[in-house]
Design a protein around this motif. Structure first.
Motif, PDB file in Angstrom:
ATOM      1  N   LEU A   1       1.065  -1.236  -0.078  1.00 38.92           N
ATOM      2  CA  LEU A   1       0.073   0.009   0.043  1.00 38.92           C
ATOM      3  C   LEU A   1       0.834   1.374   0.153  1.00 38.92           C
ATOM      4  CD1 LEU A   1      -2.623   1.531   0.151  1.00 38.92           C
ATOM      5  CD2 LEU A   1      -2.244   1.214   2.736  1.00 38.92           C
ATOM      6  N   SER A   2       0.821   2.180  -1.246  1.00 33.05           N
ATOM      7  CA  SER A   2       1.832   3.117  -1.099  1.00 33.05           C
ATOM      8  C   SER A   2       0.699   4.520  -0.871  1.00 33.05           C
ATOM      9  CB  SER A   2       2.327   3.439  -2.365  1.00 33.05           C
ATOM     10  OG  SER A   2       3.202   2.534  -2.850  1.00 33.05           O
ATOM     11  N   ILE A   3       0.999   5.231   0.187  1.00 29.88           N
ATOM     12  CA  ILE A   3       0.233   6.380   0.678  1.00 29.88           C
ATOM     13  C   ILE A   3       0.924   7.822   0.344  1.00 29.88           C
ATOM     14  CG2 ILE A   3      -1.041   7.520   2.521  1.00 29.88           C
ATOM     15  CD1 ILE A   3      -0.886   4.995   4.030  1.00 29.88           C
ATOM     16  N   TYR A   4       0.149   8.524  -0.287  1.00 34.58           N
ATOM     17  CA  TYR A   4       0.845   9.873  -0.977  1.00 34.58           C
ATOM     18  C   TYR A   4       0.061  10.996  -0.077  1.00 34.58           C
ATOM     19  CZ  TYR A   4       3.075   7.472  -4.723  1.00 34.58           C
ATOM     20  OH  TYR A   4       3.993   6.663  -5.453  1.00 34.58           O
ATOM     21  N   SER A   5       0.994  11.682   0.775  1.00 36.75           N
ATOM     22  CA  SER A   5       0.376  12.889   1.349  1.00 36.75           C
ATOM     23  C   SER A   5       1.312  14.331   1.017  1.00 36.75           C
ATOM     24  CB  SER A   5       0.343  12.701   2.879  1.00 36.75           C
ATOM     25  OG  SER A   5      -0.471  11.564   3.100  1.00 36.75           O
ATOM     26  N   ALA A   6       0.583  15.204   1.101  1.00 37.06           N
ATOM     27  CA  ALA A   6       1.263  16.440   0.732  1.00 37.06           C
ATOM     28  C   ALA A   6       2.181  16.905   1.923  1.00 37.06           C
ATOM     29  CB  ALA A   6       0.437  17.717   0.337  1.00 37.06           C
ATOM     30  N   LEU A   7       1.870  16.734   3.110  1.00 34.06           N
ATOM     31  CA  LEU A   7       2.752  17.433   4.152  1.00 34.06           C
ATOM     32  C   LEU A   7       3.062  16.310   5.380  1.00 34.06           C
ATOM     33  CD1 LEU A   7       0.574  20.890   4.777  1.00 34.06           C
ATOM     34  CD2 LEU A   7       2.847  20.482   3.236  1.00 34.06           C
TER      35      LEU A   7
ATOM     36  N   ILE B   1       0.293   8.362  10.982  1.00 30.17           N
ATOM     37  CA  ILE B   1       0.256   7.123  10.482  1.00 30.17           C
ATOM     38  C   ILE B   1       1.729   6.360  10.660  1.00 30.17           C
ATOM     39  CG2 ILE B   1      -0.139   5.711   8.267  1.00 30.17           C
ATOM     40  CD1 ILE B   1      -2.363   7.965   7.309  1.00 30.17           C
ATOM     41  N   ILE B   2       2.797   7.488  10.222  1.00 33.41           N
ATOM     42  CA  ILE B   2       3.995   7.190  10.497  1.00 33.41           C
ATOM     43  C   ILE B   2       4.469   6.432  11.763  1.00 33.41           C
ATOM     44  CG2 ILE B   2       6.487   7.848  10.393  1.00 33.41           C
ATOM     45  CD1 ILE B   2       5.540  10.014   8.036  1.00 33.41           C
ATOM     46  N   ARG B   3       3.771   7.336  12.769  1.00 38.46           N
ATOM     47  CA  ARG B   3       4.136   6.715  14.423  1.00 38.46           C
ATOM     48  C   ARG B   3       3.583   5.411  14.430  1.00 38.46           C
ATOM     49  NH1 ARG B   3       1.574   6.567  18.415  1.00 38.46           N
ATOM     50  NH2 ARG B   3      -0.268   7.464  17.654  1.00 38.46           N
ATOM     51  N   ARG B   4       2.196   5.267  14.029  1.00 45.78           N
ATOM     52  CA  ARG B   4       1.606   4.083  14.276  1.00 45.78           C
ATOM     53  C   ARG B   4       1.948   2.924  13.707  1.00 45.78           C
ATOM     54  NH1 ARG B   4      -4.093   3.358  15.284  1.00 45.78           N
ATOM     55  NH2 ARG B   4      -4.842   1.100  15.119  1.00 45.78           N
ATOM     56  N   PHE B   5       2.382   2.921  12.431  1.00 44.47           N
ATOM     57  CA  PHE B   5       2.959   1.963  11.764  1.00 44.47           C
ATOM     58  C   PHE B   5       4.411   1.730  11.907  1.00 44.47           C
ATOM     59  CE2 PHE B   5      -1.011   2.389   9.543  1.00 44.47           C
ATOM     60  CZ  PHE B   5      -1.313   1.000   9.265  1.00 44.47           C
ATOM     61  N   GLN B   6       5.083   2.521  12.674  1.00 45.35           N
ATOM     62  CA  GLN B   6       6.461   2.484  13.043  1.00 45.35           C
ATOM     63  C   GLN B   6       7.633   2.569  11.744  1.00 45.35           C
ATOM     64  OE1 GLN B   6       6.561  -0.490  15.882  1.00 45.35           O
ATOM     65  NE2 GLN B   6       6.634   0.702  17.699  1.00 45.35           N
ATOM     66  N   LEU B   7       7.101   3.390  11.143  1.00 48.80           N
ATOM     67  CA  LEU B   7       7.693   3.220   9.569  1.00 48.80           C
ATOM     68  C   LEU B   7       9.201   4.012   9.532  1.00 48.80           C
ATOM     69  CD1 LEU B   7       4.596   4.361   7.295  1.00 48.80           C
ATOM     70  CD2 LEU B   7       5.504   1.986   8.062  1.00 48.80           C
ATOM     71  N   LYS B   8      10.100   3.475   8.955  1.00 53.91           N
ATOM     72  CA  LYS B   8      11.364   3.800   8.688  1.00 53.91           C
ATOM     73  C   LYS B   8      11.907   4.792   7.334  1.00 53.91           C
ATOM     74  CE  LYS B   8      12.446   1.383  12.450  1.00 53.91           C
ATOM     75  NZ  LYS B   8      12.406   2.144  13.761  1.00 53.91           N
TER      76      LYS B   8
ATOM     77  N   SER C   1       8.749   3.606   5.019  1.00 56.87           N
ATOM     78  CA  SER C   1       8.125   2.439   4.699  1.00 56.87           C
ATOM     79  C   SER C   1       8.498   1.305   5.833  1.00 56.87           C
ATOM     80  CB  SER C   1       8.589   2.118   3.303  1.00 56.87           C
ATOM     81  OG  SER C   1      10.255   1.812   3.300  1.00 56.87           O
ATOM     82  N   ASP C   2       7.767   0.247   5.769  1.00 56.76           N
ATOM     83  CA  ASP C   2       8.074  -0.949   6.338  1.00 56.76           C
ATOM     84  C   ASP C   2       7.554  -2.085   5.167  1.00 56.76           C
ATOM     85  OD1 ASP C   2       7.903  -3.493   7.679  1.00 56.76           O
ATOM     86  OD2 ASP C   2       7.599  -2.351   9.763  1.00 56.76           O
ATOM     87  N   VAL C   3       8.433  -2.674   4.681  1.00 56.50           N
ATOM     88  CA  VAL C   3       8.452  -3.722   3.624  1.00 56.50           C
ATOM     89  C   VAL C   3       7.398  -4.651   3.947  1.00 56.50           C
ATOM     90  CG1 VAL C   3       9.101  -5.180   1.813  1.00 56.50           C
ATOM     91  CG2 VAL C   3      10.039  -3.045   2.190  1.00 56.50           C
ATOM     92  N   GLU C   4       7.700  -5.306   5.323  1.00 53.37           N
ATOM     93  CA  GLU C   4       7.333  -6.451   5.777  1.00 53.37           C
ATOM     94  C   GLU C   4       5.725  -6.336   6.234  1.00 53.37           C
ATOM     95  OE1 GLU C   4       9.142  -7.950   9.490  1.00 53.37           O
ATOM     96  OE2 GLU C   4      11.075  -8.348   8.055  1.00 53.37           O
ATOM     97  N   LYS C   5       5.202  -4.897   6.562  1.00 56.34           N
ATOM     98  CA  LYS C   5       3.814  -4.726   7.011  1.00 56.34           C
ATOM     99  C   LYS C   5       3.193  -4.294   5.757  1.00 56.34           C
ATOM    100  CE  LYS C   5       4.696  -2.876  11.436  1.00 56.34           C
ATOM    101  NZ  LYS C   5       4.637  -1.675  12.449  1.00 56.34           N
TER     102      LYS C   5
END
Length: 292
Positions: free
Chosen positions: A2-8, A15-22, A33-37
């Motif tokens: 799932l690729s999410i595009y946000s302006a800001l 969402i970055i915090r919730r999914f702990q994305l790097k 991103s997190d490839v495993e998730k």
């Protein structure tokens, strides 16, 4: 994926915090991103050109598969009838400059109200929205969605695109530009409040993408099996090129639907296979289609 595009960043930070994305490197845009998730967030910056460029770059770096999904998530303006903090799934996009309209397929169940969205070249003012004639219609305003749709359309189908918007304001008064600063300060709180609604939906989209990929892999295996069996059966039926293509499709369909075709084929092999010539093979193939 799932690729999410946000302006800001402020729109995507929860969402970055919730999914702990790097954070990734080597891109012109900020990417987390997190490839495993199976999730990736891209910060495009404000405006149509920036958004379309981001979609093109990331989709080139990571070519989407038929099982992937793309989501445009962010804030939007709306008329006063639509409360700040409401989350909407967009079922119609209109590019304000060209008047072109686009219709993302609403393929998956969701808990949100639906609305149409207009993408404008600049921030919409309150008086402009009042003059748009929106009686009886839920209308949203942003700057990027139509551009994202048009750029993503080179890589995704309409059934793979989701446009999710949060009402952050009811337009700006042209004389009060200081509101923009205030909006950015309030945006973090607003997005944090809608996380409980949005993140479970995004998690569901990740699950759908993974399930689609597994199903696609199984179908690929069945297609290979069908091609192997079609080669053998095609010789027994003396198939022409057209008959051979039809036979491959039939075998693939029978495998997908769980049809017990093997028992029927064994009956034919005991009685009339291999066929004498192509004409008899065509007759047998027509019988198989009718019977199965």
């Amino acid at each position: 994926m799932l690729s999410i595009y946000s302006a800001l960043f402020v729109e995507a930070q929860e969402i970055i915090r919730r999914f702990q994305l790097k954070k990734e490197t080597d891109h012109h845009f900020e990417v987390f991103s997190d490839v495993e998730k199976g999730i990736r967030i891209v910060l495009t910056g404000v405006g149509a050109i920036a958004a379309a460029t981001a979609v093109a770059e990331i989709s080139t770096c990571y070519p989407p598969k038929s099982t992937d999904l793309v989501c445009n998530f962010g804030s939007c303006a709306a008329a006063e009838e639509l409360p700040v903090g409401n989350v909407y799934l967009c079922n119609k996009l209109t590019e304000d400059i060209s008047g072109r309209t686009f219709y993302p397929d609403i393929s998956y169940r969701h808990p949100f109200d639906e609305a149409e969205l207009i993408s404008c070249a600049q921030i919409r003012e309150t008086e402009q929205m009042k003059s748009d004639g929106i009686a009886g219609r839920q209308r949203l305003y942003d700057m990027e969605a139509a551009a994202i749709y048009q750029a993503a359309n080179y890589y995704y189908g309409p059934h793979q695109m989701i446009f999710l918007k949060v009402v952050s304001d009811h337009g700006l008064d042209a004389k009060q530009t200081a509101q923009i600063v205030h909006m950015r300060e309030a945006m973090a709180t607003l997005m944090k409040n809608v996380t409980s609604k949005v993140c479970p939906y995004l998690e569901g989209l990740c699950e759908i993408s993974r399930a689609n990929e597994e199903a696609d892999g199984k179908q690929a295996d069945l297609r290979r099996e069908a091609e192997t069996e079609a080669a053998r059966l095609g010789e027994e039926l003396h198939c022409s090129a057209v008959m051979q293509g039809e036979l491959r499709q039939l075998l693939f369909y029978w495998k997908l639907t769980g049809t017990d075709y093997e028992r029927v084929l064994e009956d034919y092999r005991r009685t009339c296979l291999p066929a004498k010539d192509k004409r008899e093979g065509k007759r047998i193939l027509d019988e198989l289609k009718a019977r199965l």
